[in-house]
Design a protein around this motif. Structure first.
Motif, short mmCIF file in Angstrom:
data_model
loop_
_atom_site.label_atom_id
_atom_site.label_comp_id
_atom_site.label_asym_id
_atom_site.label_seq_id
_atom_site.Cartn_x
_atom_site.Cartn_y
_atom_site.Cartn_z
N ARG B 182 0.27 10.64 1.05
CA ARG B 182 1.24 10.56 -0.03
C ARG B 182 2.46 9.71 0.34
NH1 ARG B 182 2.07 12.93 -4.71
NH2 ARG B 182 0.84 14.83 -4.79
N PHE B 183 2.89 9.77 1.57
CA PHE B 183 4.11 9.05 1.95
C PHE B 183 3.87 7.92 2.94
CE2 PHE B 183 5.37 13.52 1.05
CZ PHE B 183 5.92 13.27 -0.19
N HIS B 184 2.81 8.03 3.73
CA HIS B 184 2.59 7.01 4.76
C HIS B 184 1.76 5.84 4.27
CE1 HIS B 184 4.58 8.66 8.20
NE2 HIS B 184 3.93 9.80 8.14
N ASN B 313 3.83 17.29 7.74
CA ASN B 313 2.74 16.47 7.19
C ASN B 313 3.05 14.99 7.35
OD1 ASN B 313 0.30 16.00 5.79
ND2 ASN B 313 1.38 15.83 3.83
N ILE B 314 4.08 14.68 8.12
CA ILE B 314 4.45 13.27 8.31
C ILE B 314 4.81 13.01 9.78
CG2 ILE B 314 5.32 12.73 5.99
CD1 ILE B 314 8.18 13.36 7.14
N ARG B 317 10.62 9.89 10.62
CA ARG B 317 11.44 8.86 11.27
C ARG B 317 12.15 9.47 12.47
NH1 ARG B 317 11.38 5.01 7.26
NH2 ARG B 317 11.80 5.80 5.18
#
Lengths: 310, 766
Positions: B182-184, B313-314, B317
């Motif tokens: 979803r974000f990567h 889930n990420i 940073r």
């Protein structure tokens, strides 16, 4: 005669101002989803879902996109202004999109980005959380949205409202504004939130209110008046139903619901009575929803031939 | 041979539903193929929060052609028969084949492309998929006929050997495009074929293998803990749940304020686990399990570390930002827990217990306070009646074990009775505490902690903590005497109470968990070697229940007697607010009817419970059938001896001899049986031998039973085997001489009765 000085709004600063966060959400949902931006319902209620823009508008076939802030009153959550997280009065930001658009999750995540939540800096998760309100005869499936483990939004696809299948289904987003703001502003105490960028804090606006209202909710409110209010709201709701004005009846159901919450906070409703009071509120709310749906159905069917309530 | 890939993409699937969904998909897919006569040599399934997928390897490209043959009428049959057959098979007469004078219709069904079969079966699977809960969404939901899925379905990949299998379900067309993380990953992900699916998605930051994500979490969390010099408290349930919440799991360790460790470790672990899905850690390496020192508080807390492991889930940073956010949430939760912990302690358990009068236990059994009052009375009575004693309950294991010296050794009976009653009074008090309100699974445990904090005797705190035990099979059975008294009293009150108000288990319905309660009572008796006459105990519980009702309703006793008299009820001498004193006589003994019913229930439970231990249910029946045997320990010792005996050659033969004797007696309708009669004739040698053997064995067996030497009783019976065998071989029972016949029948009756004193052999199978 010279023209009035032109007004150019300054850029919003949601990361440093509670009200700018709200205004940014208004901008976002107005612009991105064509929402009507409503003002809060002018009655005391426990959750934004009670707003007629959510409950009653979730019924019927007509499209409906709206966003608004709703102040919520939870008398039993009052802590006299002494708890950094709990309030008897707080704000919810509600978005209702009917029918639910295919990109509703993306829209929602974009709105988080708009108020300063970077999804690669923060862990955002959709965690199963189904919603049910026996009071409203409503249920839906969805999630609580977590941001670094904190629940910041309730995300629900309404499946039923007032005991009727939603045709079509509406998507409902409920942001916990204070929690989100605390997160974005990096403060540990709700009263330390910056309400605006001109130095006014949330505590300056609400701390004294929390102290006095907690005391009133728990200690002062006259229980006989509350009981009497409950009975009157109930009677008025039934009268309004008979008179064919279900929106007015629904308002009385909201009133009865809040008075019940206050009686709970005063600790004068026993365990056994509790179920019976909840049943009475439920009957009022559901009857109002049913009457509203029944009253509107001919109009809805005229616009959407073939559509039926059940 | 071809490989097939199916991916059903949707919004976040609840974690708990993913493992089952994988199984269902594999099963339904295989069934769909089977209907078309296909099978897949290998099916692999995948689940992430946003997709449910399947790869079937080695599919044939087409189904094989089939020739279907239908037998028709004989050649020369009436024309109507032939016409009927032609209508049935849809052919003309020329198309039929004739063989051996019979018509056959032969229809050649060509093979179908597998792609075609899949395009037909997959939409059916999607439409009928058995999600535990499913929903409608979007513009299509203006009718209730629209597609249902667990959350909105957004895309379908269907590739057979890399080619799209085209179909459409509710406006969604199959293709080769999906989404990555979803974000990567932004933009669509194109999948070439089944073989590259896993790696294509890995490149888009999605680990599609559920088990691989589990492994990453399991090992990553352990590693994060180890790097901090800690040991992870393993929790496979949490591993699976977090795997269902992530497509790219990243375990991260965080710390919480050390001062929270004052809160009991179980509370911290539960808060972290239930509310936040975090693992917790221990400060010292631990071996098996997590044996926190319950009730002690400080000892247990010292082992839990002020650390948690969350699963992001990420690849954040800055992971520290994510950890800090999670730390704050946990801190708020732990603050609430600490608030409850401190708040609860401001009120003594005694005062908490008063609020139990506001909670209904059961409409016909009063409030929880009423129950507590009964349990306290009963706990005291169990001690005063020498059913629970310091020595017995303190010794672990039955009579076979060497009793250890119990911690409570030397406690007087009076002291034990006082402690048991005191503990029983407080055992449910924690139900009204804030902490148990928040975490119901901490009932008992919290009461134990609060009792210890209040400075109540350790035995009392332990009894409050452990009185729910054993909760299900495999759970520890309490052995501390005070705990045993409270635990038994609580369960007996529940069992008798619900039996009295006719809330008995039926079939699969057991809403008040009476089966579990009875097994707990049985287990505690056997484990602790508790000697009691259950009927007598049940009677006492009924009496306590009735007296409580009478005391609560002024004048009720008189009213009830009057009412009972008016109703003409003979056995119900007292009828009060739903409690009926209803007595009944069986085997010459008089007990409450409820007590008898409950004993039958216990007999059934005992059979179930002992089945696993290899004890034969018919032998339990054989001992129960004697009537009056309601001491579980003695009963089981008897059954064990009996089982050992019937397994021997002597036992088998004696049983055969017994059955033969019993059959003859039944056939002759022999009444009497006042022992061996004085003979008016000279007995045959075999007859005399049996008379002598019986004269020796019968008293020996009876004495052994009396002394609870059941092995010895069996040995006595064994001496009868040879004589009875010889008797049947050499002696005619049905002699023409009436005296002889009567004497021999009496002898057989005496033999039967001697055996019966040990067990009712007629109940034994085989």
């Amino acid at each position: 005669m010279s023209a009035a000085p032109a007004f150019a709004p300054p850029p919003r600063d949601p990361a440093r101002s509670f009200q700018d966060m709200i205004l940014t959400l208004h901008d976002f949902w107005s612009h991105e989803a064509g929402c009507v931006i409503l003002q809060p319902y002018d009655m005391r209620m426990g959750a934004g879902t009670f707003h007629t823009a959510t409950t009653l508008r979730a019924l019927g076939p007509e499209p409906w996109n709206a966003a608004f802030v709703q102040p919520c009153r939870r008398p039993t959550d009052g802590r006299y202004g002494e708890n950094p997280n709990r309030l008897q009065h707080y704000y919810q930001y509600q978005v209702i999109l009917k029918p639910s658009p295919g990109d509703i999750q993306e829209l929602y995540l974009k709105s988080l980005a708009a108020i300063g939540i970077d999804p690669l800096a923060h862990d955002i998760r959709f965690v199963e959380d189904d919603w049910e309100s026996p009071t409203l005869g409503a249920w839906g499936l969805g999630w609580e949205v977590w941001c670094d483990g904190m629940e910041v939004t309730q995300f629900t696809y309404f499946q039923q409202m007032g005991g009727f299948d939603c045709k079509p289904v509406a998507g409902e987003l409920t942001y916990g504004l204070e929690r989100l703001a605390m997160y974005i502003q990096g403060v540990d105490n709700v009263y330390d939130l910056a309400f605006n960028t001109a130095g006014v804090s949330y505590g300056e606006v609400f701390l004294e209110n929390e102290r006095q209202m907690s005391k009133w909710n728990f200690e002062v409110a006259d229980t006989e008046t509350l009981f009497e209010g409950f009975r009157r709201a109930e009677a008025e709701c039934l009268r309004s139903l008979e008179a064919g004005v279900p929106i007015a009846a629904y308002e009385q159901a909201i009133e009865a619901s809040h008075l019940f919450n206050l009686l709970q906070a005063r600790g004068v409703i026993s365990v056994q009575e509790r179920a019976s009071y909840m049943g009475r509120v439920r009957d009022l709310a559901r009857s109002s929803c049913e009457a509203y749906a029944a009253k509107m159905t001919p109009e809805w069917q005229a616009k959407y031939p073939g559509w039926s309530l059940v | 041979m071809a490989d097939f890939l199916l991916e059903l993409a949707c919004e976040e699937i609840p974690a708990r539903m993913q493992p089952k969904a994988k199984e269902d998909l594999a099963r339904l897919f295989a069934e769909g193929l089977a209907k078309a006569g296909l099978s897949a040599p290998a099916i692999e399934t995948f689940a992430t929060p946003r997709r449910l997928s399947l790869i079937a390897a080695g599919l044939p490209l087409a189904t094989s052609a089939v020739s279907e043959e239908t037998k028709g009428p004989k050649v020369g049959a009436p024309p109507q028969a032939l016409e009927g057959f032609l209508r049935k098979v849809g052919l003309t007469a020329e198309q039929l084949t004739e063989r051996d004078g019979v018509y056959f219709a032969i229809v050649e069904k060509p093979g179908r492309d597998t792609a075609e079969v899949l395009a037909e079966s997959i939409p059916a699977i999607i439409r009928t998929f058995p999600w535990p809960k499913s929903m409608r969404w979007g513009a299509g939901s203006i009718t209730t006929e629209s597609l249902r899925w667990v959350r909105p379905l957004s895309g379908i990949i269907a590739l057979l050997d890399g080619a799209v299998v085209p179909f459409e379900v509710d406006g969604i067309t199959s293709g080769r495009t999906t989404m990555g993380h979803r974000f990567h990953h932004s933009g669509p992900v194109e999948v070439a074929d089944a073989g590259s699916y896993v790696e294509t998605l890995r490149a888009a930051h999605v680990i599609v293998h559920f088990s691989e994500r589990c492994r990453i979490i399991r090992e990553g969390a352990a590693k994060a803990a180890a790097e901090a010099g800690l040991t992870l408290v393993a929790d496979e349930g949490l591993v699976i749940e977090n795997a269902g919440l992530t497509e790219w799991p990243v375990p991260l360790l965080g710390r919480f304020d050390e001062s929270f460790l004052n809160v009991p470790p179980e509370v911290i672990q539960l808060t972290a686990r239930v509310n936040q899905k975090y693992f917790v850690c221990q400060s010292s390496p631990s071996g098996e399990g997590d044996h926190a020192q319950h009730g002690g508080g400080a000892g247990a807390a010292a082992r839990l570390a002020n650390a948690f492991v969350c699963t992001a889930n990420i690849e954040a940073r800055d992971p520290a930002v994510v950890v800090d956010g999670n730390r704050k949430v946990l801190a708020a939760r732990l603050s609430d827990a600490r608030f409850f912990w401190e708040q609860d302690q401001k009120t003594p358990l005694e005062d908490h217990a008063k609020k139990l009068s506001r909670i209904t236990f059961h409409e016909k059994l009063g409030t929880v306070a009423d129950k507590v009052e009964r349990v306290a009375k009963l706990a005291r009575w169990l001690v005063e009646s020498d059913i629970v004693t310091p020595a017995k309950a303190g010794a672990s294991g039955g009579s076979d074990h060497t009793p250890e010296v119990p911690a409570s050794a030397g406690m007087t009976k009076a002291r034990l009775a006082d402690l048991a009653e005191a503990a029983a009074h407080l055992c449910k008090a924690d139900l009204v505490t804030e902490m148990v309100g928040e975490f119901p699974e901490l009932q008992g445990l919290m009461g134990g902690y609060y009792a210890a904090k209040e400075g109540l005797p350790q035995e009392v705190a332990e009894a409050i903590r452990d009185h729910y035990k054993p909760v299900g099979q495999g759970d520890d059975v309490p052995t501390a005497p005070v705990t045993v008294a409270v635990s038994l009293a609580d369960k007996l009150d529940t069992l008798v109470g619900f039996y009295e108000v006719a809330e008995r288990p039926t079939g699969s319905k057991d809403p008040f968990a009476l089966r579990r309660a009875s097994l707990a009572v049985i287990g505690t008796h056997l484990e602790c070697g508790i000697r009691s006459n259950l009927l007598h105990v049940f009677d006492q519980v009924v009496d306590i229940l009735i007296h409580q009702r009478l005391a609560k309703v002024p004048g009720a006793a008189e009213d009830a007697k009057e009412a009972a008299a008016k109703m003409g009820v003979v056995t119900a001498s007292i009828v009060v607010a739903g409690v009926v004193e209803n007595r009944s006589i069986r085997n010459g003994t008089d007990h409450h009817r409820t007590s008898w019913d409950l004993l039958d229930f216990f007999a059934d439970r005992l059979k179930v419970q002992q089945r696993e231990a290899g004890v034969r249910h018919d032998l339990i029946d054989a001992v129960f059938a004697l009537g009056g045997e309601d001491d579980l320990v003695r009963l089981l010792a008897r059954v064990h001896a009996l089982q050992a005996f019937v397994g021997t050659e002597d036992g088998t033969n004696l049983l055969a001899g017994y059955k033969r004797a019993a059959n003859i007696l039944k056939k002759e309708a022999f009444e009497g049986g006042e022992g061996v009669q004085a003979l008016t004739y000279t007995p045959e040698p075999a007859e005399q031998a049996l008379i002598d053997a019986l004269a020796a064995a019968a008293p020996r067996a009876a004495a052994a039973v009396e002394a609870e030497q059941f092995g010895e009783a069996m040995a006595a019976l064994a001496t009868l085997r040879a004589p009875i065998d010889r008797f049947f071989e050499e002696v005619t029972v049905n002699d023409a001489d009436a005296d002889k016949r009567a004497a021999r029948l009496a002898l057989l009756a005496a033999f039967r009765d001697a055996v019966h004193r040990v067990a009712d052999f007629s109940r034994i199978e085989g």
